[in-house]
Design an enzyme around this catalytic site. Structure first.
Site, mmCIF file in Angstrom:
data_model
loop_
_atom_site.group_PDB
_atom_site.id
_atom_site.type_symbol
_atom_site.label_atom_id
_atom_site.label_comp_id
_atom_site.label_asym_id
_atom_site.label_seq_id
_atom_site.Cartn_x
_atom_site.Cartn_y
_atom_site.Cartn_z
ATOM 1 N N ASP A 9 0.861 -1.193 0.000
ATOM 2 C CA ASP A 9 0.000 0.000 0.000
ATOM 3 C C ASP A 9 0.895 1.240 0.000
ATOM 4 O OD1 ASP A 9 -2.946 1.072 0.711
ATOM 5 O OD2 ASP A 9 -1.463 2.265 1.792
ATOM 6 N N HIS A 48 -7.339 9.864 -2.162
ATOM 7 C CA HIS A 48 -6.688 9.805 -0.844
ATOM 8 C C HIS A 48 -7.517 10.468 0.265
ATOM 9 C CE1 HIS A 48 -2.383 9.345 0.891
ATOM 10 N NE2 HIS A 48 -3.264 9.207 1.859
ATOM 11 N N LYS A 102 -2.497 5.952 -4.490
ATOM 12 C CA LYS A 102 -3.581 6.907 -4.201
ATOM 13 C C LYS A 102 -3.342 8.234 -4.894
ATOM 14 C CE LYS A 102 -3.569 4.779 0.378
ATOM 15 N NZ LYS A 102 -2.187 4.667 0.850
ATOM 16 N N TYR A 131 3.446 9.689 -0.577
ATOM 17 C CA TYR A 131 4.504 9.039 0.207
ATOM 18 C C TYR A 131 5.876 9.189 -0.474
ATOM 19 C CZ TYR A 131 0.488 6.593 2.390
ATOM 20 O OH TYR A 131 -0.705 6.271 3.000
HETATM 21 P P1 NAD Z 1 0.424 1.540 11.975
HETATM 22 O O1 NAD Z 1 -0.728 1.423 12.901
HETATM 23 O O2 NAD Z 1 0.670 0.492 10.990
HETATM 24 O O3 NAD Z 1 1.660 1.757 12.941
HETATM 25 C C1 NAD Z 1 2.972 1.653 12.513
HETATM 26 C C2 NAD Z 1 3.868 1.687 13.748
HETATM 27 O O4 NAD Z 1 3.512 0.612 14.614
HETATM 28 C C3 NAD Z 1 5.328 1.435 13.389
HETATM 29 O O5 NAD Z 1 5.975 2.640 13.094
HETATM 30 C C4 NAD Z 1 5.850 0.800 14.651
HETATM 31 O O6 NAD Z 1 6.178 1.809 15.573
HETATM 32 C C5 NAD Z 1 4.660 0.059 15.189
HETATM 33 N N1 NAD Z 1 4.682 -1.386 14.899
HETATM 34 C C6 NAD Z 1 4.511 -2.035 13.713
HETATM 35 N N2 NAD Z 1 4.567 -3.370 13.892
HETATM 36 C C7 NAD Z 1 4.774 -3.561 15.216
HETATM 37 C C8 NAD Z 1 4.920 -4.708 16.018
HETATM 38 N N3 NAD Z 1 4.848 -5.946 15.515
HETATM 39 N N4 NAD Z 1 5.130 -4.542 17.352
HETATM 40 C C9 NAD Z 1 5.186 -3.305 17.896
HETATM 41 N N5 NAD Z 1 5.051 -2.179 17.190
HETATM 42 C C10 NAD Z 1 4.839 -2.305 15.861
HETATM 43 O O7 NAD Z 1 0.325 2.994 11.293
HETATM 44 P P2 NAD Z 1 0.461 3.580 9.845
HETATM 45 O O8 NAD Z 1 1.800 3.356 9.265
HETATM 46 O O9 NAD Z 1 -0.003 4.980 9.944
HETATM 47 O O10 NAD Z 1 -0.633 2.779 9.005
HETATM 48 C C11 NAD Z 1 -0.318 1.663 8.181
HETATM 49 C C12 NAD Z 1 -0.419 2.003 6.730
HETATM 50 O O11 NAD Z 1 -1.688 2.591 6.453
HETATM 51 C C13 NAD Z 1 0.569 3.071 6.240
HETATM 52 O O12 NAD Z 1 1.886 2.605 6.096
HETATM 53 C C14 NAD Z 1 -0.081 3.492 4.955
HETATM 54 O O13 NAD Z 1 0.141 2.530 3.938
HETATM 55 C C15 NAD Z 1 -1.543 3.505 5.363
HETATM 56 N N6 NAD Z 1 -2.002 4.861 5.783
HETATM 57 C C16 NAD Z 1 -2.966 5.474 5.037
HETATM 58 C C17 NAD Z 1 -3.424 6.729 5.360
HETATM 59 C C18 NAD Z 1 -4.483 7.349 4.536
HETATM 60 O O14 NAD Z 1 -4.783 8.543 4.718
HETATM 61 N N7 NAD Z 1 -5.085 6.640 3.618
HETATM 62 C C19 NAD Z 1 -2.898 7.406 6.470
HETATM 63 C C20 NAD Z 1 -1.925 6.775 7.231
HETATM 64 C C21 NAD Z 1 -1.498 5.490 6.895
#
Ligand code: NAD
Length: 278
Positions: free
Chosen positions: A48, A109, A78, A53
Site C-alpha cells: 500500500d 486519498h 492513491k 509518500y
Molecule cells: P500503523 O498502525 O501500521 O503503525 C505503525 C507503527 O507501529 C510502526 O511505526 C511501529 O512503531 C509500530 N509497529 C509495527 N509493527 C509492530 C509490532 N509488531 N510490534 C510493535 N510495534 C509495531 O500505522 P500507519 O503506518 O499509519 O498505518 C499503516 C499504513 O496505512 C501506512 O503505512 C499506509 O500505507 C496507510 N495509511 C494510510 C493513510 C491514509 O490517509 N489513507 C494514512 C496513514 C497510513
C-alpha cells in the site's frame, strides 16, 4: 520467494485482495526499496503506497527486482489531493513511477469536501477502471456524506474505504454504512501508529498470553476477525513476520468485546472533515 499464507478478501467487483499487506507511509525515499524488497522476501504480496509518500518509484524498483509474477502481487496507490482535477494524468504519472501498466487498486486519498472536486475525480477513476488499468477503485478517509454523494451521482460503489481505524477509534457508524453498501474497510493506523498505550493494556496482554502471541498480533487479529484489510507499517523484517503470523489463532468473543470497549473516538491522524492540505 515463497508467499505467506494470507487469506484473500473479495471486493465488490470480484477483485481479490490479500487481507494483510505492507504499508509504506513514512518509509523514507532511500529506504523504501529495501523495505519493500524485504517485505516481498518475507512473503508479503500486497503493498500500500500513495503518490504523497514519494516512494512509488522505489516500490516499483523493488517489485521489478523481485522477479515475482505481476499477477501474484497486489499494488495500491492513491491520488493526491492537489491532483483531483487532473486525475487521469496523475494516474499515468503514478504508473510511470511504479513502472507498471496497471495497479490493483487506485484510491482518492482524501475527500476534501471543502473543494468539491472529489466527484469529478471519482468519474475519472471510473474511466481508469473501465480501461482495465486499475483492477479496482476506491476511496480513503471518506465520511458517509462523501460516500453518499458518489453513490447518488454515479451509482458506482467504491470497492474500499481506507480509513483510520483502531481500537481507540472504531468509526462504527461509518463501518456500518460501508458494510450495508458492500464497501470493504481498509484500516489505516491499525496499530494506532505505535503511539498509544494499547500494547500495555491488561486485556490485550491477557489475550496475548492466552494465545502465545504478542500484543501487536492480538490487535491485528481483532481487525482481521472483523473482515478488515490491514497493512501495518514496519521497516523491520522480524516485525513483518510477526505481523503476518495472525492466521493460526482466534480471539474469543469476550476477548474481542474487551478490545471493542476501548473505543474512545481518538483519532491520531487528521480529521477528514477539515483536512484541507493540498
Ligand atoms: P500503523 O498502525 O501500521 O503503525 C505503525 C507503527 O507501529 C510502526 O511505526 C511501529 O512503531 C509500530 N509497529 C509495527 N509493527 C509492530 C509490532 N509488531 N510490534 C510493535 N510495534 C509495531 O500505522 P500507519 O503506518 O499509519 O498505518 C499503516 C499504513 O496505512 C501506512 O503505512 C499506509 O500505507 C496507510 N495509511 C494510510 C493513510 C491514509 O490517509 N489513507 C494514512 C496513514 C497510513
Amino acid at each position: 520467494m515463497t508467499a505467506l499464507q494470507i487469506p484473500n478478501i473479495t471486493l465488490n467487483n470480484g477483485t481479490s485482495i490479500p487481507q494483510l499487506g505492507s504499508g509504506v507511509y513514512l518509509v523514507a525515499p532511500g529506504e523504501a526499496e529495501g523495505v519493500v524488497s524485504s517485505a516481498l522476501e518475507a512473503g508479503y504480496r500486497h503493498i500500500d503506497t500513495a503518490t504523497i509518500y514519494e516512494n512509488e518509484a522505489e516500490v516499483g524498483r523493488a517489485i521489478a527486482s523481485s522477479g515475482i509474477p505481476r499477477d501474484e502481487l497486489f499494488v495500491t496507490t492513491k491520488l493526491w489531493n492537489s491532483d483531483q482535477t487532473r486525475a487521469a494524468e496523475a494516474f499515468d504519472e503514478s504508473l510511470d513511477r511504479l513502472g507498471l501498466d496497471r495497479v490493483d487498486l487506485y484510491l482518492i486519498h482524501w475527500p476534501q469536501a471543502m473543494f468539491g472536486e472529489a466527484l469529478g475525480a471519482w468519474k475519472s477513476l471510473i474511466e481508469i477502471a473501465e480501461s482495465g488499468r486499475a483492477s479496482a477503485i476506491g476511496v480513503s478517509n471518506f465520511e458517509i456524506s462523501d460516500l453518499q454523494q458518489l453513490l447518488d451521482e454515479t451509482g458506482v460503489v467504491p470497492a474500499v474505504n481506507q480509513i483510520e481505524l483502531h481500537p481507540l477509534h472504531q468509526r462504527r457508524e461509518l463501518v456500518a454504512f460501508c458494510a450495508e453498501h458492500g464497501i470493504a474497510i481498509e484500516a489505516w493506523g491499525p496499530l494506532a501508529q505505535g503511539k498509544s498505550d494499547l500494547f500495555e493494556r491488561p486485556e490485550i496482554l491477557a489475550a496475548a498470553a492466552a494465545h502465545g502471541k504478542t500484543p501487536a498480533q492480538v490487535v491485528l487479529r481483532w481487525h482481521v476477525q472483523q473482515d478488515r484489510i490491514v497493512f501495518p507499517k514496519t521497516t523491520r523484517r522480524e516485525r513483518m513476520l510477526e505481523n503476518a503470523d495472525i492466521f493460526d489463532f482466534a480471539l474469543e468473543a469476550d476477548e474481542m468485546a474487551a478490545i471493542d470497549a476501548y473505543e474512545a473516538g481518538t483519532n491520531l491522524g487528521p480529521d477528514p472533515r477539515t483536512f484541507d492540505v493540498r
